[in-house]
Design a protein around this motif. Structure first.
Motif, short mmCIF file in Angstrom:
data_model
loop_
_atom_site.label_atom_id
_atom_site.label_comp_id
_atom_site.label_asym_id
_atom_site.label_seq_id
_atom_site.Cartn_x
_atom_site.Cartn_y
_atom_site.Cartn_z
N PHE A 135 45.61 45.86 43.33
CA PHE A 135 44.57 45.75 42.96
C PHE A 135 44.20 45.02 42.39
O PHE A 135 43.79 43.92 42.07
N LEU A 136 44.94 45.62 41.25
CA LEU A 136 43.68 44.12 40.06
C LEU A 136 44.37 43.74 40.10
O LEU A 136 43.64 42.10 39.62
N SER A 137 45.68 43.37 40.13
CA SER A 137 46.44 42.17 40.51
C SER A 137 45.70 40.68 40.79
O SER A 137 45.57 39.78 41.26
N ALA A 138 45.73 41.34 42.50
CA ALA A 138 45.36 40.84 43.58
C ALA A 138 43.90 40.49 43.47
O ALA A 138 43.69 39.13 43.74
N LEU A 139 42.95 40.76 43.14
CA LEU A 139 41.46 40.80 42.48
C LEU A 139 41.72 39.68 41.55
O LEU A 139 40.52 38.99 41.85
#
Length: 149
Positions: A135-139
């Protein structure tokens, strides 16, 4: 360079702290929308809407604009978000896209139909550290892409 607003469909969102961290680092405002009061940092806006089906979703869908980012696991809200020209991201880091949303909507309808007959229960798998990291990478990627719009 435009600054996207990150809208959070917050009632069942397991990645709020990660959203706040990315938002502070990238300078994006955050709008948390929930059916009940919850603690948010002073630099985050909280909107509490009435309890009820789709009220938080409607509030977000009426305000999201092209280039914004909506964090939600709600497939119909993700569909409305994409139609508004914004990005939709699930809590596991899965980005909803124009090419994937139709299949996601169809699968949701099928699962609803099966549940009406007492089938297909069990719910989603437990949220993992790998989901949080993805999620962190995608955000981060969604914010960078939105700033280029």
């Amino acid at each position: 360079m435009p600054i996207p607003t990150i809208f959070v469909d917050a009632d069942a969102c397991p990645v709020k702290e990660e959203i706040y961290r990315v938002a502070r680092r990238t300078g994006c405002p955050v709008q948390v929308v929930a059916n009940s009061f919850m603690r948010v940092p002073p630099d985050v806006k909280l909107t509490v809407v009435e309890a009820g089906p789709d009220i938080a979703d409607d509030w977000i869908a009426e305000r999201v604009q092209r280039g914004d980012i909506v964090v939600t696991n709600d497939i119909p809200l993700a569909d409305r978000t994409l139609k508004a020209g914004a990005a939709a991201l699930g809590a596991t880091g899965k980005a909803f896209t124009e090419s994937s949303i139709g299949a996601a909507m169809a699968q949701r309808e099928l699962m609803e139909h099966l549940r009406s007959f007492g089938e297909g229960g069990g719910g989603p798998r437990p949220f993992s550290q790998a989901d949080r990291s993805r999620f962190l990478s995608a955000l981060d990627a969604a914010v960078m892409k939105a700033k280029r719009l």
